[in-house]
Design a protein around this motif. Structure first.
Motif, PDB file in Angstrom:
ATOM      1  N   GLN A   1       0.877  -1.242   0.083  1.00 50.54           N
ATOM      2  CA  GLN A   1      -0.040  -0.001   0.072  1.00 50.54           C
ATOM      3  C   GLN A   1       0.865   1.188   0.064  1.00 50.54           C
ATOM      4  OE1 GLN A   1      -3.530   0.030   0.242  1.00 50.54           O
ATOM      5  NE2 GLN A   1      -3.909  -2.189   0.342  1.00 50.54           N
ATOM      6  N   GLN A   2       0.460   2.290  -0.725  1.00 53.36           N
ATOM      7  CA  GLN A   2       1.081   3.709  -0.746  1.00 53.36           C
ATOM      8  C   GLN A   2       0.560   4.718   0.190  1.00 53.36           C
ATOM      9  OE1 GLN A   2       3.608   4.502  -3.292  1.00 53.36           O
ATOM     10  NE2 GLN A   2       3.842   2.271  -3.041  1.00 53.36           N
ATOM     11  N   HIS A   3      -0.636   4.335   0.663  1.00 50.84           N
ATOM     12  CA  HIS A   3      -1.341   5.353   1.531  1.00 50.84           C
ATOM     13  C   HIS A   3      -1.807   4.531   2.707  1.00 50.84           C
ATOM     14  CE1 HIS A   3      -0.413   8.613  -1.156  1.00 50.84           C
ATOM     15  NE2 HIS A   3      -1.030   7.952  -1.998  1.00 50.84           N
ATOM     16  N   LEU A   4      -2.232   4.909   3.870  1.00 53.47           N
ATOM     17  CA  LEU A   4      -3.245   4.346   4.648  1.00 53.47           C
ATOM     18  C   LEU A   4      -4.633   5.241   4.667  1.00 53.47           C
ATOM     19  CD1 LEU A   4      -4.342   2.137   6.617  1.00 53.47           C
ATOM     20  CD2 LEU A   4      -3.166   3.422   8.448  1.00 53.47           C
ATOM     21  N   LEU A   5      -5.546   5.022   4.009  1.00 51.25           N
ATOM     22  CA  LEU A   5      -6.795   5.916   3.617  1.00 51.25           C
ATOM     23  C   LEU A   5      -7.763   5.086   4.639  1.00 51.25           C
ATOM     24  CD1 LEU A   5      -6.456   6.886  -0.179  1.00 51.25           C
ATOM     25  CD2 LEU A   5      -5.636   8.243   2.033  1.00 51.25           C
ATOM     26  N   GLY A   6      -7.937   3.870   4.663  1.00 49.51           N
ATOM     27  CA  GLY A   6      -9.098   3.233   5.193  1.00 49.51           C
ATOM     28  C   GLY A   6      -8.679   1.885   5.589  1.00 49.51           C
ATOM     29  N   ILE A   7      -9.655   1.115   6.166  1.00 48.16           N
ATOM     30  CA  ILE A   7      -9.387  -0.373   6.387  1.00 48.16           C
ATOM     31  C   ILE A   7      -9.889  -1.229   5.058  1.00 48.16           C
ATOM     32  CG2 ILE A   7     -10.259  -2.402   7.851  1.00 48.16           C
ATOM     33  CD1 ILE A   7      -8.140  -0.539   9.266  1.00 48.16           C
ATOM     34  N   ALA A   8     -11.040  -0.606   4.377  1.00 50.01           N
ATOM     35  CA  ALA A   8     -11.418  -1.085   3.370  1.00 50.01           C
ATOM     36  C   ALA A   8     -10.459  -1.741   2.242  1.00 50.01           C
ATOM     37  CB  ALA A   8     -12.615  -0.441   2.669  1.00 50.01           C
ATOM     38  N   PRO A   9      -9.494  -0.956   1.880  1.00 48.97           N
ATOM     39  CA  PRO A   9      -8.380  -1.640   0.783  1.00 48.97           C
ATOM     40  C   PRO A   9      -7.509  -2.518   1.437  1.00 48.97           C
ATOM     41  CG  PRO A   9      -8.251   0.988   1.162  1.00 48.97           C
ATOM     42  CD  PRO A   9      -9.221   0.306   2.255  1.00 48.97           C
ATOM     43  N   LEU A  10      -7.466  -2.732   2.743  1.00 49.81           N
ATOM     44  CA  LEU A  10      -6.608  -3.735   3.465  1.00 49.81           C
ATOM     45  C   LEU A  10      -7.046  -5.190   3.295  1.00 49.81           C
ATOM     46  CD1 LEU A  10      -5.382  -1.882   6.567  1.00 49.81           C
ATOM     47  CD2 LEU A  10      -4.633  -1.802   4.117  1.00 49.81           C
ATOM     48  N   ASN A  11      -6.350  -6.112   3.066  1.00 52.99           N
ATOM     49  CA  ASN A  11      -6.761  -7.715   3.320  1.00 52.99           C
ATOM     50  C   ASN A  11      -6.298  -8.168   4.541  1.00 52.99           C
ATOM     51  OD1 ASN A  11      -4.172  -8.487   3.135  1.00 52.99           O
ATOM     52  ND2 ASN A  11      -4.124  -8.344   0.686  1.00 52.99           N
ATOM     53  N   PRO A  12      -6.892  -9.157   5.048  1.00 49.23           N
ATOM     54  CA  PRO A  12      -6.399  -9.868   6.443  1.00 49.23           C
ATOM     55  C   PRO A  12      -4.771  -9.926   6.706  1.00 49.23           C
ATOM     56  CG  PRO A  12      -8.288 -10.819   5.512  1.00 49.23           C
ATOM     57  CD  PRO A  12      -7.839 -10.183   4.567  1.00 49.23           C
ATOM     58  N   ALA A  13      -4.202 -10.181   5.682  1.00 47.17           N
ATOM     59  CA  ALA A  13      -2.750 -10.471   5.709  1.00 47.17           C
ATOM     60  C   ALA A  13      -1.958  -9.259   6.090  1.00 47.17           C
ATOM     61  CB  ALA A  13      -2.011 -11.013   4.557  1.00 47.17           C
ATOM     62  N   GLU A  14      -2.502  -7.964   5.333  1.00 43.95           N
ATOM     63  CA  GLU A  14      -1.899  -6.540   5.754  1.00 43.95           C
ATOM     64  C   GLU A  14      -2.247  -6.142   7.078  1.00 43.95           C
ATOM     65  OE1 GLU A  14      -1.964  -4.897   1.067  1.00 43.95           O
ATOM     66  OE2 GLU A  14      -3.745  -5.101   2.101  1.00 43.95           O
ATOM     67  N   ILE A  15      -3.466  -6.658   7.388  1.00 46.17           N
ATOM     68  CA  ILE A  15      -3.901  -5.987   8.741  1.00 46.17           C
ATOM     69  C   ILE A  15      -2.989  -6.808   9.767  1.00 46.17           C
ATOM     70  CG2 ILE A  15      -5.886  -6.147  10.545  1.00 46.17           C
ATOM     71  CD1 ILE A  15      -7.906  -6.038   8.051  1.00 46.17           C
ATOM     72  N   THR A  16      -2.697  -8.053   9.561  1.00 43.15           N
ATOM     73  CA  THR A  16      -2.139  -8.718  10.671  1.00 43.15           C
ATOM     74  C   THR A  16      -0.754  -8.412  10.679  1.00 43.15           C
ATOM     75  OG1 THR A  16      -3.510 -10.824  10.096  1.00 43.15           O
ATOM     76  CG2 THR A  16      -1.495 -11.143  10.961  1.00 43.15           C
ATOM     77  N   ALA A  17      -0.138  -7.919   9.489  1.00 43.57           N
ATOM     78  CA  ALA A  17       1.118  -7.395   9.190  1.00 43.57           C
ATOM     79  C   ALA A  17       1.417  -6.127  10.191  1.00 43.57           C
ATOM     80  CB  ALA A  17       1.747  -7.210   8.021  1.00 43.57           C
ATOM     81  N   ILE A  18       0.409  -5.348  10.001  1.00 40.28           N
ATOM     82  CA  ILE A  18       0.523  -4.075  10.747  1.00 40.28           C
ATOM     83  C   ILE A  18       0.258  -4.338  12.310  1.00 40.28           C
ATOM     84  CG2 ILE A  18      -0.790  -1.647  11.443  1.00 40.28           C
ATOM     85  CD1 ILE A  18      -1.735  -1.737   8.371  1.00 40.28           C
ATOM     86  N   LEU A  19      -0.438  -5.226  12.680  1.00 38.19           N
ATOM     87  CA  LEU A  19      -0.598  -5.522  14.106  1.00 38.19           C
ATOM     88  C   LEU A  19       0.633  -6.080  14.756  1.00 38.19           C
ATOM     89  CD1 LEU A  19      -4.013  -6.689  14.564  1.00 38.19           C
ATOM     90  CD2 LEU A  19      -3.340  -4.450  14.536  1.00 38.19           C
ATOM     91  N   ASP A  20       1.346  -7.202  13.648  1.00 38.66           N
ATOM     92  CA  ASP A  20       2.508  -7.799  14.174  1.00 38.66           C
ATOM     93  C   ASP A  20       3.708  -6.799  14.345  1.00 38.66           C
ATOM     94  OD1 ASP A  20       1.059 -10.109  14.045  1.00 38.66           O
ATOM     95  OD2 ASP A  20       2.126 -10.919  12.091  1.00 38.66           O
ATOM     96  N   ARG A  21       3.760  -6.021  13.377  1.00 39.92           N
ATOM     97  CA  ARG A  21       4.845  -4.778  13.497  1.00 39.92           C
ATOM     98  C   ARG A  21       4.545  -4.147  14.828  1.00 39.92           C
ATOM     99  NH1 ARG A  21       8.619  -2.795   9.670  1.00 39.92           N
ATOM    100  NH2 ARG A  21       8.043  -4.636   8.735  1.00 39.92           N
ATOM    101  N   ALA A  22       3.297  -3.543  15.313  1.00 46.33           N
ATOM    102  CA  ALA A  22       2.996  -2.947  16.252  1.00 46.33           C
ATOM    103  C   ALA A  22       3.495  -3.795  17.373  1.00 46.33           C
ATOM    104  CB  ALA A  22       1.651  -2.543  16.238  1.00 46.33           C
ATOM    105  N   GLU A  23       3.479  -4.925  17.519  1.00 40.16           N
ATOM    106  CA  GLU A  23       3.497  -5.833  18.669  1.00 40.16           C
ATOM    107  C   GLU A  23       5.141  -5.534  19.132  1.00 40.16           C
ATOM    108  OE1 GLU A  23       1.859  -7.542  20.832  1.00 40.16           O
ATOM    109  OE2 GLU A  23       0.248  -8.488  20.040  1.00 40.16           O
ATOM    110  N   GLN A  24       5.851  -5.610  18.208  1.00 38.69           N
ATOM    111  CA  GLN A  24       7.235  -5.201  18.309  1.00 38.69           C
ATOM    112  C   GLN A  24       7.577  -3.868  18.846  1.00 38.69           C
ATOM    113  OE1 GLN A  24       9.229  -5.659  14.347  1.00 38.69           O
ATOM    114  NE2 GLN A  24       8.300  -7.673  14.194  1.00 38.69           N
ATOM    115  N   PHE A  25       6.726  -2.929  18.546  1.00 39.66           N
ATOM    116  CA  PHE A  25       7.018  -1.530  19.095  1.00 39.66           C
ATOM    117  C   PHE A  25       6.465  -1.558  20.507  1.00 39.66           C
ATOM    118  CE2 PHE A  25       7.106  -0.101  14.505  1.00 39.66           C
ATOM    119  CZ  PHE A  25       8.322   0.209  14.503  1.00 39.66           C
TER     120      PHE A  25
END
Ligand code: CP
Length: 307
Positions: A1-25
């Motif tokens: 993704q080039q932007h984060l404009l909404g949840i609608a354009p994200l698929n479950p793998a992309e959502i999980t990737a953001i959450l996994d990265r956030a866990e590290q932080f």
């Protein structure tokens, strides 16, 4: 993704990737090592055309923890007040070569429009009634940490659904992750046709909260109610405000969430909001910083990889 404009354009793998990265932080921050270098040398501009406490502060902290140069545009003191349009303002800032623009705007779709006019990554910090993607992501992270999973949960979202971008982003995200979502509130505050999102709808708190794993309360968004039905606070609290008696219909280990700002005694009893055994409201705020760090880190990484 080039932007984060909404949840609608994200698929479950992309959502999980953001959450996994956030866990590290989250781990990094809790271990006392708050700062890293991912955004060193990059410029982040925060443009908030609507008031904010949590979102603006956490985007600023997130950018600084990642090493970015962060500028908060004081929109009340900007040339918007002299009649400059949103697009001309964006083009002006774009000419200064920012790398990240974080935008909150009262009009649905305004952030999407702006993203088409600039060369950098744009993050939607809430646009009208449309979407508030980082709020839904931080809510998802909080739920996943507390419940050990983010699927097959029963989640009651209660209150003013019609005017809430938080509700909309959460409905989309929780649906994509295969949860059972119940919307609970006055019929007059339900968006027409919302059932097509695969949610259940009721105006009965006891039925809506029955066996829920998560109870998410929303405030009455009076600033977006244009002359329609506005219930009195007393009447609203009696029927829809969360108190111990109504929470008793949910599972014994159900968590209570609220995106803030919260109106105690209107949509939620203060004692429930402060109950450390049930309420995860402060944890949501903590997750907000981690999720915003993750979102900006991943967007910058995606743009570098695309070059
Ligand atoms: N939840 C949320 O968006 O809060 P703020 O309006 O304070 O940013």
């Amino acid at each position: 993704q080039q932007h984060l404009l909404g949840i609608a354009p994200l698929n479950p793998a992309e959502i999980t990737a953001i959450l996994d990265r956030a866990e590290q932080f989250v781990d990094q921050s809790r271990s006392g090592s708050k700062h890293s270098e991912q955004l060193t040398g990059l410029t982040q501009i925060n443009m908030f055309f609507e008031n904010s406490t949590r979102t603006q502060a956490s985007f600023e902290i997130a950018g600084k923890r990642l090493g970015a140069d962060v500028m908060n545009m004081a929109m009340q003191a900007s040339s918007i007040k002299k009649g400059e349009t949103l697009i001309d303002t964006a083009l002006t800032l774009n000419a200064m070569h920012p790398d990240l623009l974080v935008v909150r705007h009262p009009n649905s779709g305004a952030v999407n429009l702006l993203s088409q006019k600039v060369n950098c990554a744009v993050l939607n910090a809430g646009d009208g009634r449309h979407e508030h993607p980082t709020q839904a992501l931080l809510d998802a992270l909080t739920i996943r940490r507390r419940k050990g999973r983010l699927r097959r949960l029963t989640i009651a979202i209660c209150g003013d659904i019609a005017h809430s971008r938080v509700a909309r982003s959460n409905i989309i995200l929780l649906g994509k992750m295969e949860n059972r979502v119940r919307l609970v509130g006055p019929r007059t505050l339900m968006p027409p046709g919302i059932e097509k999102f695969g949610v259940e709808v009721t105006d009965d708190m006891a039925a809506g909260l029955a066996d829920a794993d998560v109870v998410m309360m929303l405030r009455l968004q009076r600033e977006r109610m244009d002359g329609g039905f506005i219930p009195s606070e007393r009447e609203y609290f009696h029927r829809f405000g969360l108190n111990a008696e109504k929470l008793g219909h949910a599972k014994p280990d159900a968590i209570v969430m609220h995106p803030g700002p919260m109106n105690r005694g209107v949509e939620i009893d203060g004692e429930i909001a402060d109950d450390i055994n049930r309420s995860v409201i402060q944890e949501q705020v903590e997750m907000g910083v981690a999720v915003r760090m993750a979102a900006m880190d991943l967007l910058v990484e995606a743009r570098r990889n695309a070059m």
